[in-house]
Design a protein around this motif. Structure first.
Motif, PDB file in Angstrom:
ATOM      1  N   ALA A  58       0.833  -1.197   0.000  1.00  0.00           N
ATOM      2  CA  ALA A  58       0.000   0.000   0.000  1.00  0.00           C
ATOM      3  C   ALA A  58       0.870   1.249   0.000  1.00  0.00           C
ATOM      4  O   ALA A  58       0.561   2.216  -0.695  1.00  0.00           O
ATOM      5  N   ASP A  59       1.964   1.223   0.757  1.00  0.00           N
ATOM      6  CA  ASP A  59       2.847   2.398   0.790  1.00  0.00           C
ATOM      7  C   ASP A  59       3.374   2.742  -0.600  1.00  0.00           C
ATOM      8  O   ASP A  59       3.420   3.913  -0.970  1.00  0.00           O
ATOM      9  N   LEU A  75      -5.942   5.081  -5.042  1.00  0.00           N
ATOM     10  CA  LEU A  75      -5.570   3.686  -4.856  1.00  0.00           C
ATOM     11  C   LEU A  75      -6.772   2.764  -4.742  1.00  0.00           C
ATOM     12  O   LEU A  75      -7.789   3.123  -4.148  1.00  0.00           O
ATOM     13  N   LEU A  76      -6.644   1.579  -5.305  1.00  0.00           N
ATOM     14  CA  LEU A  76      -7.544   0.475  -4.993  1.00  0.00           C
ATOM     15  C   LEU A  76      -6.870  -0.298  -3.864  1.00  0.00           C
ATOM     16  O   LEU A  76      -5.752  -0.787  -4.030  1.00  0.00           O
ATOM     17  N   TYR A  77      -7.530  -0.378  -2.732  1.00  0.00           N
ATOM     18  CA  TYR A  77      -6.980  -1.088  -1.575  1.00  0.00           C
ATOM     19  C   TYR A  77      -7.717  -2.411  -1.441  1.00  0.00           C
ATOM     20  O   TYR A  77      -8.901  -2.444  -1.143  1.00  0.00           O
ATOM     21  N   ASP A  78      -7.014  -3.499  -1.705  1.00  0.00           N
ATOM     22  CA  ASP A  78      -7.593  -4.832  -1.605  1.00  0.00           C
ATOM     23  C   ASP A  78      -7.150  -5.436  -0.281  1.00  0.00           C
ATOM     24  O   ASP A  78      -5.977  -5.760  -0.091  1.00  0.00           O
ATOM     25  N   VAL A  79      -8.098  -5.569   0.634  1.00  0.00           N
ATOM     26  CA  VAL A  79      -7.794  -6.035   1.984  1.00  0.00           C
ATOM     27  C   VAL A  79      -7.103  -7.399   1.954  1.00  0.00           C
ATOM     28  O   VAL A  79      -6.139  -7.624   2.692  1.00  0.00           O
ATOM     29  N   GLY A  87      -0.311  -6.814   6.551  1.00  0.00           N
ATOM     30  CA  GLY A  87      -1.168  -6.788   7.736  1.00  0.00           C
ATOM     31  C   GLY A  87      -1.648  -5.383   8.051  1.00  0.00           C
ATOM     32  O   GLY A  87      -1.500  -4.458   7.247  1.00  0.00           O
ATOM     33  N   ASN A  88      -2.252  -5.204   9.202  1.00  0.00           N
ATOM     34  CA  ASN A  88      -2.727  -3.893   9.679  1.00  0.00           C
ATOM     35  C   ASN A  88      -3.639  -3.186   8.686  1.00  0.00           C
ATOM     36  O   ASN A  88      -3.604  -1.961   8.556  1.00  0.00           O
ATOM     37  N   SER A  89      -4.481  -3.933   7.986  1.00  0.00           N
ATOM     38  CA  SER A  89      -5.315  -3.341   6.946  1.00  0.00           C
ATOM     39  C   SER A  89      -6.262  -2.274   7.470  1.00  0.00           C
ATOM     40  O   SER A  89      -6.419  -1.221   6.852  1.00  0.00           O
ATOM     41  N   VAL A  90      -6.901  -2.529   8.601  1.00  0.00           N
ATOM     42  CA  VAL A  90      -7.862  -1.556   9.133  1.00  0.00           C
ATOM     43  C   VAL A  90      -7.147  -0.263   9.518  1.00  0.00           C
ATOM     44  O   VAL A  90      -7.610   0.828   9.186  1.00  0.00           O
ATOM     45  N   GLN A  91      -6.015  -0.363  10.178  1.00  0.00           N
ATOM     46  CA  GLN A  91      -5.257   0.828  10.569  1.00  0.00           C
ATOM     47  C   GLN A  91      -4.796   1.602   9.337  1.00  0.00           C
ATOM     48  O   GLN A  91      -4.919   2.830   9.285  1.00  0.00           O
ATOM     49  N   THR A  92      -4.280   0.904   8.340  1.00  0.00           N
ATOM     50  CA  THR A  92      -3.820   1.571   7.118  1.00  0.00           C
ATOM     51  C   THR A  92      -4.972   2.305   6.436  1.00  0.00           C
ATOM     52  O   THR A  92      -4.838   3.468   6.052  1.00  0.00           O
ATOM     53  N   MET A  93      -6.104   1.633   6.290  1.00  0.00           N
ATOM     54  CA  MET A  93      -7.250   2.276   5.625  1.00  0.00           C
ATOM     55  C   MET A  93      -7.735   3.472   6.426  1.00  0.00           C
ATOM     56  O   MET A  93      -8.084   4.506   5.846  1.00  0.00           O
ATOM     57  N   THR A  94      -7.742   3.363   7.741  1.00  0.00           N
ATOM     58  CA  THR A  94      -8.194   4.461   8.589  1.00  0.00           C
ATOM     59  C   THR A  94      -7.284   5.677   8.440  1.00  0.00           C
ATOM     60  O   THR A  94      -7.752   6.801   8.294  1.00  0.00           O
ATOM     61  N   GLU A  95      -5.981   5.445   8.441  1.00  0.00           N
ATOM     62  CA  GLU A  95      -5.015   6.549   8.389  1.00  0.00           C
ATOM     63  C   GLU A  95      -4.942   7.201   7.012  1.00  0.00           C
ATOM     64  O   GLU A  95      -4.668   8.398   6.907  1.00  0.00           O
ATOM     65  N   LEU A  96      -5.171   6.439   5.957  1.00  0.00           N
ATOM     66  CA  LEU A  96      -4.924   6.947   4.606  1.00  0.00           C
ATOM     67  C   LEU A  96      -6.159   6.892   3.716  1.00  0.00           C
ATOM     68  O   LEU A  96      -6.050   6.848   2.490  1.00  0.00           O
ATOM     69  N   ILE A  97      -7.325   6.944   4.314  1.00  0.00           N
ATOM     70  CA  ILE A  97      -8.576   6.810   3.574  1.00  0.00           C
ATOM     71  C   ILE A  97      -8.723   7.865   2.469  1.00  0.00           C
ATOM     72  O   ILE A  97      -9.340   7.605   1.440  1.00  0.00           O
ATOM     73  N   ASP A  98      -8.122   9.027   2.647  1.00  0.00           N
ATOM     74  CA  ASP A  98      -8.240  10.083   1.633  1.00  0.00           C
ATOM     75  C   ASP A  98      -7.559   9.724   0.312  1.00  0.00           C
ATOM     76  O   ASP A  98      -7.859  10.335  -0.716  1.00  0.00           O
ATOM     77  N   LEU A  99      -6.654   8.748   0.333  1.00  0.00           N
ATOM     78  CA  LEU A  99      -5.963   8.332  -0.892  1.00  0.00           C
ATOM     79  C   LEU A  99      -6.564   7.068  -1.496  1.00  0.00           C
ATOM     80  O   LEU A  99      -6.116   6.606  -2.545  1.00  0.00           O
ATOM     81  N   ILE A 100      -7.561   6.497  -0.818  1.00  0.00           N
ATOM     82  CA  ILE A 100      -8.184   5.256  -1.277  1.00  0.00           C
ATOM     83  C   ILE A 100      -9.503   5.590  -1.955  1.00  0.00           C
ATOM     84  O   ILE A 100     -10.364   6.237  -1.374  1.00  0.00           O
ATOM     85  N   GLU A 101      -9.659   5.143  -3.178  1.00  0.00           N
ATOM     86  CA  GLU A 101     -10.886   5.375  -3.928  1.00  0.00           C
ATOM     87  C   GLU A 101     -11.820   4.180  -3.853  1.00  0.00           C
ATOM     88  O   GLU A 101     -13.034   4.316  -3.848  1.00  0.00           O
TER      89      GLU A 101
END
Length: 120
Positions: A58-59, A75-79, A87-101
């Motif tokens: 994701a980074d 970004l398309l974020y595929d859990v 790992g840490n998918s929920v934390q990553t999505m929470t912190e960077l949600i503005d870059l995830i479409e």
């Protein structure tokens, strides 16, 4: 529009490949913007399903979409893939949600329904 970036090339540095992806997405971004199309590159795991694929984390994906700097490239974020890779998918999505479409959700192992494996 979901896009994949292709395989790693042993003959090119990681920086050169990253720059080529950014350049390509910057080139097509104005057309995407003009037609209200959002382009979403997708990181894929290389441990289980996509050996040799370039965009693994994701980074890396966030670095690419930030460098492209277009509201129509996110970004398309595929859990499933990111849980396997880092790992840490929920934390990553929470912190960077503005870059995830767009988000794909499936459970690890086997790409099954959420709650059937590691993501219960």
């Amino acid at each position: 529009m979901v896009v994949t970036v292709g395989q790693r090339r042993d003959t090119l540095s990681e920086a050169a490949q990253h720059n080529a992806i950014v350049h390509t997405l910057r080139t097509v971004a104005p057309t995407a913007e003009a037609h209200s199309i959002t382009i979403v590159p997708e990181p894929l795991n290389t441990r289980v399903d996509h050996s040799g694929y370039f965009l693994r984390t994701a980074d890396q994906g966030f670095e690419i979409v930030t460098a492209v700097d277009s509201q129509n490239v996110e970004l398309l974020y595929d859990v499933y893939h990111q849980q396997i890779t880092e790992g840490n998918s929920v934390q990553t999505m929470t912190e960077l949600i503005d870059l995830i479409e767009h988000v794909h959700i499936a459970d690890v192992l086997g790409y099954h329904e959420p709650g059937t494996g590691e993501l219960a």
